[in-house]
Motif scaffolding. Structure first.
Motif, mmCIF file in Angstrom:
data_model
loop_
_atom_site.group_PDB
_atom_site.id
_atom_site.type_symbol
_atom_site.label_atom_id
_atom_site.label_comp_id
_atom_site.label_asym_id
_atom_site.label_seq_id
_atom_site.Cartn_x
_atom_site.Cartn_y
_atom_site.Cartn_z
ATOM 1 N N ASP A 153 0.814 -1.209 0.000
ATOM 2 C CA ASP A 153 0.000 0.000 0.000
ATOM 3 C C ASP A 153 0.852 1.265 0.000
ATOM 4 O OD1 ASP A 153 -2.241 -1.587 0.048
ATOM 5 O OD2 ASP A 153 -2.605 -1.363 2.202
ATOM 6 N N ALA A 154 2.102 1.148 0.485
ATOM 7 C CA ALA A 154 3.016 2.291 0.499
ATOM 8 C C ALA A 154 3.734 2.479 -0.834
ATOM 9 C CB ALA A 154 4.039 2.134 1.625
ATOM 10 N N GLY A 155 3.422 1.630 -1.813
ATOM 11 C CA GLY A 155 3.996 1.788 -3.146
ATOM 12 C C GLY A 155 5.218 0.941 -3.438
ATOM 13 N N VAL A 156 5.573 0.057 -2.505
ATOM 14 C CA VAL A 156 6.710 -0.839 -2.729
ATOM 15 C C VAL A 156 6.266 -2.010 -3.611
ATOM 16 C CG1 VAL A 156 8.320 -2.430 -1.575
ATOM 17 C CG2 VAL A 156 7.798 -0.198 -0.556
ATOM 18 N N ARG A 157 7.127 -2.413 -4.537
ATOM 19 C CA ARG A 157 6.829 -3.603 -5.349
ATOM 20 C C ARG A 157 7.017 -4.838 -4.468
ATOM 21 N NH1 ARG A 157 9.689 -7.274 -8.909
ATOM 22 N NH2 ARG A 157 11.656 -6.167 -8.511
ATOM 23 N N VAL A 158 5.943 -5.526 -4.186
ATOM 24 C CA VAL A 158 5.984 -6.697 -3.322
ATOM 25 C C VAL A 158 5.785 -7.947 -4.179
ATOM 26 C CG1 VAL A 158 4.858 -7.947 -1.445
ATOM 27 C CG2 VAL A 158 5.152 -5.466 -1.295
ATOM 28 N N VAL A 159 6.715 -8.890 -4.040
ATOM 29 C CA VAL A 159 6.625 -10.182 -4.734
ATOM 30 C C VAL A 159 6.492 -11.271 -3.673
ATOM 31 C CG1 VAL A 159 7.749 -11.809 -6.291
ATOM 32 C CG2 VAL A 159 8.033 -9.346 -6.645
ATOM 33 N N ARG A 160 5.432 -12.062 -3.788
ATOM 34 C CA ARG A 160 5.192 -13.139 -2.823
ATOM 35 C C ARG A 160 5.635 -14.448 -3.463
ATOM 36 N NH1 ARG A 160 0.469 -9.870 -3.088
ATOM 37 N NH2 ARG A 160 0.470 -8.381 -1.347
ATOM 38 N N LEU A 161 6.718 -14.997 -2.946
ATOM 39 C CA LEU A 161 7.365 -16.168 -3.542
ATOM 40 C C LEU A 161 6.655 -17.445 -3.088
ATOM 41 C CD1 LEU A 161 11.038 -15.107 -2.713
ATOM 42 C CD2 LEU A 161 9.876 -14.803 -4.914
ATOM 43 N N ARG A 162 5.713 -17.923 -3.888
ATOM 44 C CA ARG A 162 5.026 -19.173 -3.553
ATOM 45 C C ARG A 162 5.903 -20.347 -3.985
ATOM 46 N NH1 ARG A 162 -1.162 -17.500 -5.339
ATOM 47 N NH2 ARG A 162 -1.479 -15.991 -3.637
ATOM 48 N N THR A 163 6.828 -20.666 -3.105
ATOM 49 C CA THR A 163 7.838 -21.670 -3.413
ATOM 50 C C THR A 163 7.260 -23.079 -3.346
ATOM 51 O OG1 THR A 163 9.673 -20.275 -2.693
ATOM 52 C CG2 THR A 163 10.027 -22.639 -2.607
ATOM 53 N N GLY A 164 7.701 -23.919 -4.289
ATOM 54 C CA GLY A 164 7.319 -25.325 -4.290
ATOM 55 C C GLY A 164 8.281 -26.149 -3.452
ATOM 56 N N LEU A 165 8.640 -27.322 -3.938
ATOM 57 C CA LEU A 165 9.504 -28.254 -3.206
ATOM 58 C C LEU A 165 10.897 -28.228 -3.829
ATOM 59 C CD1 LEU A 165 6.900 -31.148 -3.050
ATOM 60 C CD2 LEU A 165 7.491 -29.568 -1.200
ATOM 61 N N PRO A 166 11.852 -27.518 -3.202
ATOM 62 C CA PRO A 166 13.200 -27.430 -3.767
ATOM 63 C C PRO A 166 13.909 -28.784 -3.696
ATOM 64 C CG PRO A 166 12.799 -25.692 -2.153
ATOM 65 C CD PRO A 166 11.712 -26.690 -1.995
ATOM 66 N N LEU A 167 14.677 -29.073 -4.719
ATOM 67 C CA LEU A 167 15.377 -30.352 -4.800
ATOM 68 C C LEU A 167 16.872 -30.151 -4.577
ATOM 69 C CD1 LEU A 167 13.685 -31.981 -7.952
ATOM 70 C CD2 LEU A 167 13.000 -32.142 -5.539
ATOM 71 N N HIS A 168 17.378 -30.722 -3.481
ATOM 72 C CA HIS A 168 18.818 -30.781 -3.230
ATOM 73 C C HIS A 168 19.063 -31.803 -2.134
ATOM 74 C CE1 HIS A 168 22.944 -29.630 -2.157
ATOM 75 N NE2 HIS A 168 23.015 -29.194 -3.401
ATOM 76 N N ARG A 169 20.161 -32.496 -2.239
ATOM 77 C CA ARG A 169 20.428 -33.587 -1.300
ATOM 78 C C ARG A 169 20.608 -33.104 0.138
ATOM 79 N NH1 ARG A 169 24.750 -32.487 -4.410
ATOM 80 N NH2 ARG A 169 26.732 -31.934 -3.404
#
Length: 300
Positions: A153-169
């Motif tokens: 609402d203050a004018g900042v570009r907000v990105v909401r990272l809807r992350t899935g299931l990251p793959l790493h050992r």
């Protein structure tokens, strides 16, 4: 860029910090203890305390803070921790940013969320415009994302990272499954028909860096690979890469005994596509599961 970052100590946070600093960015880490190095600043999100001077002049804020959803059994107390660890941190950042003079505000806030927003979608394909689903994680994601509103609402570009299931050992989806699969005592979960919105660690990092400067992108972004698979398909490919059998299916009732409240989420089907990233021109290094799993098991 000058980047302020919360949640640096987690699996994704440590790797993103290394990536950003390796690319030459100046990253300041928010910590809850006394700072030990010049690149650390203290805050207290439980009390809603963050000195605006720490934020002023940053080119971006990245918030990945949140207790692990698969780390402990979901007692009532731990459910509260899962929720508060996300909402308190996000609220503190967003409210602090909104209260700053416009000239001092960071242009962008990348705030973690999760594909848990959608709940159980079965075989139905969903993109970013789909409404929130039902269940504990969907409810958490709803209030988590809403907590970014003051900054938006203050004018900042907000990105909401809807992350899935990251793959790493070393973390994410693979770490707890690696030993059982290597021993040949693993298999599909429940029916195996539930969809898994996976993403390689390399692509998650690339997408997050991409979104820092993708000025036309705002709102929810599904940070997942373009080709989701079912749990049964994932199980077969994971076993093939490890040269092990995967013939011991884990019944739903056994999961509920072992995992408690988290079992229902483990059996949830979420067929998510990354529509926003695709339209923005992002290119995946690992668009298919075989290459993503190979990288997860062998790359640094």
């Amino acid at each position: 860029m000058r980047i302020l970052m919360a949640g640096v100590s987690g699996f994704l946070g440590t790797r993103l910090f290394d990536r950003l600093t390796g690319d030459g960015h100046q990253v300041t880490r928010l910590v809850r203890r006394s700072p030990r190095t010049p690149d650390e600043q203290r805050w207290d999100p439980t009390a809603g305390q963050l000195d605006p001077a720490v934020v002023a002049g940053a080119d971006a804020v990245v918030n990945l803070a949140g207790a692990g959803v698969g780390d402990k059994r979901w007692t009532d107390d731990y459910r509260r921790v899962i929720r508060s660890s996300r909402v308190d941190t996000t609220t503190t950042l967003a409210v602090t940013i909104a209260g700053m003079p416009a000239a001092d505000r960071p242009p962008v806030l990348l705030n973690s969320s999760a594909v848990g927003w959608y709940g159980n979608t079965g075989d139905r394909v969903v993109e970013e415009d789909a409404p929130a689903g039902e269940g504990f994680l969907a409810d958490v994601c709803r209030v988590w994302e809403a907590a970014t509103r003051p900054a938006e609402d203050a004018g900042v570009r907000v990105v909401r990272l809807r992350t899935g299931l990251p793959l790493h050992r070393d973390g994410g989806l693979l770490k707890p499954q690696l030993l059982p699969f290597k021993l040949g005592i693993a298999g599909r979960l429940g029916s195996g028909r539930q969809w898994l919105p996976w993403i390689s660690l390399r692509d998650w990092l690339d997408a997050t860096v991409f979104l820092l400067t993708a000025g036309e992108v705002a709102g929810a972004v599904n940070v997942v690979g373009p080709n989701p698979v079912t749990n049964a398909e994932f199980t077969r490919e994971f076993a093939r890469q490890l040269h092990r059998p995967a013939i011991v299916p884990i019944p739903a009732v056994a999961l509920k005994v072992a995992l408690g409240g988290f079992a229902q989420e483990a059996l949830t089907s979420t067929r998510v596509l990354p529509a926003v990233l695709t339209r923005a021109g992002f290119t995946w290094t690992h668009p298919g599961l075989p290459a993503a799993l190979h990288a997860a098991l062998h790359d640094d």
